[in-house]
Motif scaffolding. Structure first.
Motif, PDB file in Angstrom:
ATOM      1  N   GLN A  37       0.844  -1.188   0.000  1.00 61.96           N
ATOM      2  CA  GLN A  37       0.000   0.000   0.000  1.00 61.96           C
ATOM      3  C   GLN A  37       0.883   1.243   0.000  1.00 61.96           C
ATOM      4  O   GLN A  37       1.470   1.606   1.031  1.00 61.96           O
ATOM      5  CB  GLN A  37      -0.930   0.003   1.215  1.00 61.96           C
ATOM      6  N   GLN A  41      -2.848   5.420  -1.495  1.00 60.18           N
ATOM      7  CA  GLN A  41      -3.426   4.440  -2.419  1.00 60.18           C
ATOM      8  C   GLN A  41      -4.060   3.296  -1.646  1.00 60.18           C
ATOM      9  O   GLN A  41      -3.819   3.112  -0.453  1.00 60.18           O
ATOM     10  CB  GLN A  41      -2.336   3.870  -3.331  1.00 60.18           C
ATOM     11  N   GLU A  44      -2.440  -3.058  -2.902  1.00 61.59           N
ATOM     12  CA  GLU A  44      -2.309  -3.751  -4.184  1.00 61.59           C
ATOM     13  C   GLU A  44      -1.689  -5.116  -3.955  1.00 61.59           C
ATOM     14  O   GLU A  44      -0.700  -5.254  -3.231  1.00 61.59           O
ATOM     15  CB  GLU A  44      -1.453  -2.930  -5.151  1.00 61.59           C
TER      16      GLU A  44
ATOM     17  N   THR B   5     -13.111   1.823  -8.531  1.00 58.74           N
ATOM     18  CA  THR B   5     -12.929   3.269  -8.501  1.00 58.74           C
ATOM     19  C   THR B   5     -13.751   3.882  -7.382  1.00 58.74           C
ATOM     20  O   THR B   5     -14.956   3.645  -7.277  1.00 58.74           O
ATOM     21  CB  THR B   5     -13.361   3.900  -9.838  1.00 58.74           C
ATOM     22  N   LYS B   9     -11.861  11.242  -2.711  1.00 61.79           N
ATOM     23  CA  LYS B   9     -10.764  10.985  -1.778  1.00 61.79           C
ATOM     24  C   LYS B   9     -11.178  11.362  -0.363  1.00 61.79           C
ATOM     25  O   LYS B   9     -10.811  10.719   0.613  1.00 61.79           O
ATOM     26  CB  LYS B   9      -9.548  11.832  -2.153  1.00 61.79           C
ATOM     27  N   TYR B  86     -12.504   1.512   2.204  1.00 56.97           N
ATOM     28  CA  TYR B  86     -12.054   0.951   0.929  1.00 56.97           C
ATOM     29  C   TYR B  86     -13.122   0.016   0.377  1.00 56.97           C
ATOM     30  O   TYR B  86     -13.630  -0.854   1.088  1.00 56.97           O
ATOM     31  CB  TYR B  86     -10.772   0.134   1.097  1.00 56.97           C
ATOM     32  N   GLN B 107      -9.038   3.249  -4.221  1.00 58.56           N
ATOM     33  CA  GLN B 107      -8.026   4.095  -3.592  1.00 58.56           C
ATOM     34  C   GLN B 107      -8.417   4.557  -2.191  1.00 58.56           C
ATOM     35  O   GLN B 107      -7.584   5.096  -1.470  1.00 58.56           O
ATOM     36  CB  GLN B 107      -7.750   5.315  -4.476  1.00 58.56           C
TER      37      GLN B 107
END
Lengths: 115, 115
Positions: A37, A41, A44, B5, B9, B86, B107
Motif C-alpha cells: 500500500q 493508495q 495492491e 474506482t 478521496k 475501501y 483508492q
C-alpha cells in the motif's frame, strides 16, 4: 494468536539494503496474501500462498521481491537492494480456506521507509 | 482485469446527516464486492460484503450490476464513523484456478464526521 501479526511494525532502510518482513497468520489459516500500500493508495496485491505453495506471484514488482512460506504458516517477504519507490506499507492477510465465502483478516502492516 | 474506482478521496459530513460513499467497478465476470474500514491506528477490517446483504453499524450497500456500483450508505452518520473506507472486489467464480480470493481495492475515501 488473536489475529494476524506482522513484524517489524516500522522499518527504515538505507537504499540498497536488504529487508525481511514477517507475517504470522491466524493459526490454521490456509491462504496467505501480501499486499503493498503506497501512500494515498489502496492496497495492491503482491503474492498468494496456499499452505506452503506460492500459487501467484504476479503482483511482485520486480525480481528484488521474494516471498516464502516454507512450513505453511509464517511467511517472510524479502526485498533486496531496496529502492526509494519500495517505501510503502506492506500488509499481510490470511483466510481460513480457499473457497470464495471466507473472510480475509489483515495484519497491522509494516511501514517501510527507504532513505 | 478488474478495477475499482472510488471517486471521492475526502468526504465530510455533519453528525446526523446521511452519508454515501461511492464505489464503481469493472469486471467481466461475477464479482464479490466488499467494504473494508480502517479506523485511526487500527488494522483494515471487513465492514460488509454484498453477499451477506446485512447492515453493519447502520451501513448498507447494494450491488447494482447495471450501473456496476456498490455504494455504501448510512442514513445518520456518527462521529465514530470517521475512518478510511475501501471498496474491494474479488472474482466470485474460480476461473482457471486463479480466483482464490485475491482482492482488488479502490483508492479509498476518508470520511470525516463533524460534531
Amino acid at each position: 494468536g488473536a489475529g494476524v501479526s506482522q513484524s517489524p511494525r516500522y522499518k527504515v532502510a538505507k537504499r540498497g539494503q536488504d529487508v525481511a518482513l514477517r507475517c504470522d497468520p491466524i493459526s490454521g489459516h490456509v491462504s496467505l496474501f501480501w499486499y503493498q500500500q503506497a501512500l494515498g493508495q489502496g492496497p495492491e496485491f503482491l503474492t498468494y500462498f496456499q499452505n506452503e505453495a506460492q500459487l501467484d506471484k504476479s503482483g511482485l514488482p520486480s525480481d528484488r521481491f521474494f516471498a516464502e512460506r516454507p512450513e505453511g504458516s509464517v511467511s517472510t517477504l524479502k526485498i533486496q537492494r531496496t529502492q526509494k519507490e519500495d517505501s510503502a506499507v506492506y500488509l499481510c492477510a490470511s483466510s481460513r480456506w480457499t473457497v470464495m465465502n471466507t473472510e480475509a483478516f489483515f495484519g497491522q502492516g509494516t511501514r517501510l521507509t527507504v532513505v | 482485469a478488474q478495477r475499482v474506482t472510488q471517486p471521492e478521496k475526502l468526504l465530510s459530513v455533519f453528525k446526523g446527516a446521511p452519508v454515501e460513499l461511492k464505489c464503481n467497478y469493472s469486471y467481466s465476470g461475477s464479482p464479490e464486492l466488499f467494504w473494508y474500514v480502517q479506523y485511526s491506528r487500527q488494522r483494515l477490517q471487513l465492514l460488509l460484503r454484498h453477499i451477506s446483504r446485512e447492515s453493519i453499524k447502520g451501513f448498507t450497500a447494494d450491488l447494482n450490476k447495471g450501473e456496476t456500483s456498490f455504494h455504501l450508505k448510512k442514513p445518520f452518520a456518527q462521529e465514530e464513523d470517521s475512518a478510511m473506507y475501501y471498496c474491494a472486489l474479488r472474482p466470485q467464480t474460480n476461473a482457471g484456478g486463479t480466483s482464490y480470493g485475491k482482492l482488488t481495492f479502490g483508492q479509498g475515501t476518508i470520511l470525516t464526521v463533524h460534531p
